[in-house]
Design a protein around this motif. Sequence first.
Motif, PDB file in Angstrom:
ATOM      1  N   PRO A  47       0.815  -1.235   0.000  1.00 55.25           N
ATOM      2  CA  PRO A  47       0.000   0.000   0.000  1.00 55.25           C
ATOM      3  C   PRO A  47       0.842   1.276   0.000  1.00 55.25           C
ATOM      4  O   PRO A  47       0.497   2.261  -0.676  1.00 55.25           O
ATOM      5  N   ALA A  48       1.948   1.243   0.757  1.00 57.70           N
ATOM      6  CA  ALA A  48       2.805   2.436   0.782  1.00 57.70           C
ATOM      7  C   ALA A  48       3.414   2.696  -0.586  1.00 57.70           C
ATOM      8  O   ALA A  48       3.475   3.859  -1.053  1.00 57.70           O
ATOM      9  N   ALA A  49       3.855   1.626  -1.264  1.00 55.36           N
ATOM     10  CA  ALA A  49       4.436   1.789  -2.601  1.00 55.36           C
ATOM     11  C   ALA A  49       3.385   2.261  -3.593  1.00 55.36           C
ATOM     12  O   ALA A  49       3.661   3.128  -4.455  1.00 55.36           O
ATOM     13  N   LEU A  50       2.180   1.721  -3.508  1.00 61.35           N
ATOM     14  CA  LEU A  50       1.107   2.165  -4.400  1.00 61.35           C
ATOM     15  C   LEU A  50       0.780   3.641  -4.167  1.00 61.35           C
ATOM     16  O   LEU A  50       0.565   4.417  -5.119  1.00 61.35           O
ATOM     17  N   GLY A  51       0.716   4.039  -2.896  1.00 64.01           N
ATOM     18  CA  GLY A  51       0.419   5.440  -2.584  1.00 64.01           C
ATOM     19  C   GLY A  51       1.491   6.376  -3.115  1.00 64.01           C
ATOM     20  O   GLY A  51       1.183   7.451  -3.671  1.00 64.01           O
ATOM     21  N   ARG A  52       2.759   5.946  -2.934  1.00 64.20           N
ATOM     22  CA  ARG A  52       3.845   6.799  -3.429  1.00 64.20           C
ATOM     23  C   ARG A  52       3.815   6.897  -4.954  1.00 64.20           C
ATOM     24  O   ARG A  52       3.996   7.997  -5.521  1.00 64.20           O
ATOM     25  N   ALA A  53       3.579   5.784  -5.644  1.00 60.90           N
ATOM     26  CA  ALA A  53       3.498   5.808  -7.111  1.00 60.90           C
ATOM     27  C   ALA A  53       2.347   6.689  -7.571  1.00 60.90           C
ATOM     28  O   ALA A  53       2.471   7.443  -8.555  1.00 60.90           O
ATOM     29  N   LEU A  54       1.203   6.615  -6.881  1.00 58.21           N
ATOM     30  CA  LEU A  54       0.053   7.437  -7.253  1.00 58.21           C
ATOM     31  C   LEU A  54       0.367   8.920  -7.092  1.00 58.21           C
ATOM     32  O   LEU A  54       0.017   9.737  -7.966  1.00 58.21           O
ATOM     33  N   ASP A  55       1.008   9.291  -6.001  1.00 59.22           N
ATOM     34  CA  ASP A  55       1.351  10.702  -5.786  1.00 59.22           C
ATOM     35  C   ASP A  55       2.283  11.208  -6.887  1.00 59.22           C
ATOM     36  O   ASP A  55       2.122  12.338  -7.395  1.00 59.22           O
ATOM     37  N   LEU A  56       3.264  10.397  -7.278  1.00 60.73           N
ATOM     38  CA  LEU A  56       4.193  10.808  -8.332  1.00 60.73           C
ATOM     39  C   LEU A  56       3.491  10.941  -9.675  1.00 60.73           C
ATOM     40  O   LEU A  56       3.766  11.872 -10.456  1.00 60.73           O
ATOM     41  N   LEU A  57       2.579   9.999  -9.949  1.00 59.82           N
ATOM     42  CA  LEU A  57       1.850  10.065 -11.220  1.00 59.82           C
ATOM     43  C   LEU A  57       0.953  11.295 -11.269  1.00 59.82           C
ATOM     44  O   LEU A  57       0.836  11.964 -12.315  1.00 59.82           O
ATOM     45  N   LEU A  58       0.311  11.608 -10.139  1.00 60.56           N
ATOM     46  CA  LEU A  58      -0.554  12.792 -10.104  1.00 60.56           C
ATOM     47  C   LEU A  58       0.267  14.073 -10.242  1.00 60.56           C
ATOM     48  O   LEU A  58      -0.212  15.081 -10.779  1.00 60.56           O
ATOM     49  N   ALA A  59       1.497  14.019  -9.783  1.00 62.97           N
ATOM     50  CA  ALA A  59       2.365  15.197  -9.878  1.00 62.97           C
ATOM     51  C   ALA A  59       3.141  15.223 -11.184  1.00 62.97           C
ATOM     52  O   ALA A  59       3.979  16.119 -11.385  1.00 62.97           O
ATOM     53  N   HIS A  60       2.872  14.257 -12.077  1.00 59.25           N
ATOM     54  CA  HIS A  60       3.562  14.126 -13.364  1.00 59.25           C
ATOM     55  C   HIS A  60       5.077  14.016 -13.186  1.00 59.25           C
ATOM     56  O   HIS A  60       5.859  14.499 -14.008  1.00 59.25           O
ATOM     57  N   ALA A  61       5.464  13.366 -12.080  1.00 55.55           N
ATOM     58  CA  ALA A  61       6.880  13.122 -11.820  1.00 55.55           C
ATOM     59  C   ALA A  61       7.222  11.699 -12.251  1.00 55.55           C
ATOM     60  O   ALA A  61       6.346  10.837 -12.383  1.00 55.55           O
ATOM     61  N   THR A  64       8.491   5.466 -12.550  1.00 56.63           N
ATOM     62  CA  THR A  64       8.803   4.113 -13.047  1.00 56.63           C
ATOM     63  C   THR A  64       9.356   3.222 -11.943  1.00 56.63           C
ATOM     64  O   THR A  64       8.970   2.055 -11.805  1.00 56.63           O
ATOM     65  N   ARG A  65      10.265   3.773 -11.143  1.00 56.58           N
ATOM     66  CA  ARG A  65      10.886   2.956 -10.095  1.00 56.58           C
ATOM     67  C   ARG A  65       9.849   2.435  -9.109  1.00 56.58           C
ATOM     68  O   ARG A  65       9.869   1.271  -8.699  1.00 56.58           O
ATOM     69  N   TRP A  66       8.895   3.278  -8.747  1.00 55.05           N
ATOM     70  CA  TRP A  66       7.874   2.853  -7.775  1.00 55.05           C
ATOM     71  C   TRP A  66       6.866   1.882  -8.397  1.00 55.05           C
ATOM     72  O   TRP A  66       6.380   0.966  -7.716  1.00 55.05           O
ATOM     73  N   VAL A  67       6.578   2.111  -9.680  1.00 53.59           N
ATOM     74  CA  VAL A  67       5.687   1.150 -10.346  1.00 53.59           C
ATOM     75  C   VAL A  67       6.343  -0.224 -10.406  1.00 53.59           C
ATOM     76  O   VAL A  67       5.708  -1.265 -10.153  1.00 53.59           O
ATOM     77  N   LEU A  68       7.651  -0.233 -10.760  1.00 48.69           N
ATOM     78  CA  LEU A  68       8.378  -1.513 -10.784  1.00 48.69           C
ATOM     79  C   LEU A  68       8.458  -2.122  -9.381  1.00 48.69           C
ATOM     80  O   LEU A  68       8.397  -3.348  -9.217  1.00 48.69           O
ATOM     81  N   CYS A  69       8.602  -1.253  -8.410  1.00 46.78           N
ATOM     82  CA  CYS A  69       8.622  -1.751  -7.020  1.00 46.78           C
ATOM     83  C   CYS A  69       7.300  -2.427  -6.669  1.00 46.78           C
ATOM     84  O   CYS A  69       7.277  -3.498  -6.048  1.00 46.78           O
ATOM     85  N   CYS A  70       6.190  -1.815  -7.080  1.00 45.99           N
ATOM     86  CA  CYS A  70       4.870  -2.428  -6.833  1.00 45.99           C
ATOM     87  C   CYS A  70       4.746  -3.769  -7.546  1.00 45.99           C
ATOM     88  O   CYS A  70       4.246  -4.757  -6.977  1.00 45.99           O
ATOM     89  N   ALA A  71       5.215  -3.809  -8.818  1.00 46.56           N
ATOM     90  CA  ALA A  71       5.153  -5.062  -9.566  1.00 46.56           C
ATOM     91  C   ALA A  71       6.003  -6.135  -8.889  1.00 46.56           C
ATOM     92  O   ALA A  71       5.609  -7.312  -8.784  1.00 46.56           O
ATOM     93  N   GLY A  72       7.194  -5.757  -8.414  1.00 45.72           N
ATOM     94  CA  GLY A  72       8.057  -6.712  -7.721  1.00 45.72           C
ATOM     95  C   GLY A  72       7.428  -7.241  -6.446  1.00 45.72           C
ATOM     96  O   GLY A  72       7.538  -8.432  -6.127  1.00 45.72           O
ATOM     97  N   LEU A  73       6.776  -6.349  -5.702  1.00 48.37           N
ATOM     98  CA  LEU A  73       6.104  -6.794  -4.476  1.00 48.37           C
ATOM     99  C   LEU A  73       4.963  -7.773  -4.776  1.00 48.37           C
ATOM    100  O   LEU A  73       4.768  -8.757  -4.044  1.00 48.37           O
ATOM    101  N   VAL A  74       4.238  -7.525  -5.852  1.00 49.62           N
ATOM    102  CA  VAL A  74       3.153  -8.440  -6.228  1.00 49.62           C
ATOM    103  C   VAL A  74       3.727  -9.812  -6.580  1.00 49.62           C
ATOM    104  O   VAL A  74       3.202 -10.861  -6.162  1.00 49.62           O
ATOM    105  N   LEU A  75       4.812  -9.828  -7.376  1.00 47.73           N
ATOM    106  CA  LEU A  75       5.448 -11.107  -7.727  1.00 47.73           C
ATOM    107  C   LEU A  75       5.994 -11.814  -6.486  1.00 47.73           C
ATOM    108  O   LEU A  75       5.878 -13.038  -6.343  1.00 47.73           O
TER     109      LEU A  75
END
Length: 671
Positions: A47-61, A64-75
């Motif tokens: 959840p923390a990684a998803l929240g951080r990725a969402l904040d970056l996406l909303l800020a147009h920052a 990629t690293r956080w999205v990959l981190c989320c994917a890695g956690l799911v795997l």
Amino acid sequence: MTPPADDDPAAGHARALLRAATRYSGARCLALCLVSIAATGAGLLLPAALGRALDLLLAHAPATRWVLCCAGLVLLLGLLDAVQTVLTGTVDARTTAWLRRRLTRHVLGVGPRAADRFGSGDLVARLVGNAAEAGTTPAARAALVAALAGPVGGVVALGLIDWWLAAVFLAGAPVLALLLRAVSRDTSESASRYQRAQGRIAAALAEAVEGVRTVRAAGTEGRETARVLRPLPDLSGAGHRMWRVQGRAAARAVAVAPLLQLAVVAVAGVLLTRDRLSVGEVLAASRYAVLATGVGVLVGRLAGLARARAAARRLGEVGTEPATAYGTRGLPDGPGRLELRGVTARRGGRTVLDGVDLDVPGGTTLAVVGRSGAGKSLLAALAGRLADPDAGEVLLDGVPLRELPHDALRGAVGYAFARPALLGGTVGQAIGLGLPSPSPGLVREAARTALADDFVRRLPDGYDTPVADAPRSGGESQRLGLARAFAHGGRLLILDDALSSLDTVTERRITDALFGDGPGATRLLVAHRGATAACADAVAWLDGGRVRAVGRHEELWKLAEYRAVFGDGANPDGTATDDGAALEDGTDGDDGAVFGNGTDLDGTATNDGAALKHGTHPDHTDTNNGAALRDDADDGGSRPVPGTRDGTSGESGVTGTYGRNGGDAGDGAMA
């Protein structure tokens, strides 16, 4: 299996048993616990990684690293879940196998007391079904640790985001705690009832299967089915109660958990409007609220653990029966003298044997007779320590049986039973059961002594025929049991009604072989036929739990009450005397002609050379001057036992009695 002191001995045994089982699979349990905690940790990070990725996406920052981190956690979660599943199955299987081995050894070490207390069917249910449920305890505990780590980690994560979120959740936490406590208590109670009902059904089913021929013969299949399934309403009631308990818990969880989640999200929304939280943190808070209220997972874990503990307690009840303890004293050389000193034994609250004193000199044969229920089989069990007396002691060559090591005792005492259990893969292995390395020659010699060799050789693979594929009658099974006892050897041989299913000729030939070879092992026989008692050196007459008298069969025969043990109208050799009635050994009371075993109705022998019973010619005259044929042998191999011309035994001088070597004193050649 000695438990710590406890008000409930069964619960104490269960706890000790589960601790030992957990230690047995300790490494795997630790690995399972670590994997489960790692999976919980990955779930808390997501959840923390998803929240951080969402904040970056909303800020147009760059995110990629956080999205990959989320994917890695799911795997990682998927991989850890697979490993957790494999470890759980492995731990459950290993623990169950260990419990079954441990309890099986204990039940066999306890001996007949276990079956007497619980019943064979209930014991099987405990060792099979309850052991499987109890075997899930170590894995369930490891999973419960991870299940608790989820809510605790969720609350901590809420506190890290904002302490108000944690405070809102903790305000409703006591309600969840009470809910979980009620689930654990109620599930444990209903699981115990359910398992007890299962045990009663298993016990009744085992009785019905054992007596299936009687049920079929009586035509009571429907009534017996109803008896077996009588505990079914209790089983159903306990099962429904478990479902109701879990259903109510789920309903309460559905009512409480969403309210807490909504409260956390509402507070997070307020904090968002005040710029204390970002959108991503609100998303993370909502996910942590779900993890913190994971009551459904906890309810399932607690219910499974409650069922496992209830099953473990039923195993603990078996453990309360102490196993037989053995000593370390060596057995000196000796002839096999058996002594019972003041032996008292109780069964089911009734004193079966009361202060029995008995002395069997080494190398002699003692027959134990008495009416049904006199305690003959119990005395035979005590003589070889298949059971222990409640008072008094049993000695072999001067050494109390309690003080002998297991191997020394079992090597010195051989047993044969009325209904022998033929264990082992093949017939030869069944005969050699218990011997370190039985040779084929020893097995065959024992089978020949028990008159089993002929029918064993006729089996498809002879002595290598699997026991399950060897069709046999009750008498043939008894002969295999006798062969096992003969192969065992030892200084004391106990035959507990082991000749009851044999025809009279076969019984006579075996007793001649057993008792006619001079001094040897001490022999204790439970006898129901006068002919068998007459072969023994002495007879112990049990009556009312005591030894009424000890003496030769022909001497005791003078007592009317002793004769009544074998039935009114019997001869001293155990045969009946009703006019014209067929005698137990196949002779006609009217003309003495042999009806069976190769003879014609007129008393003449058939062409197959079968034995003439009691050595009479077709005209009823005695062969060999009134002497009886010793072993009922055929007309090519009889050996006369010297006797007087009037058919009396040469040794005892009592008309119509058996001599010491088992020879007939002229039962068909009375003067």
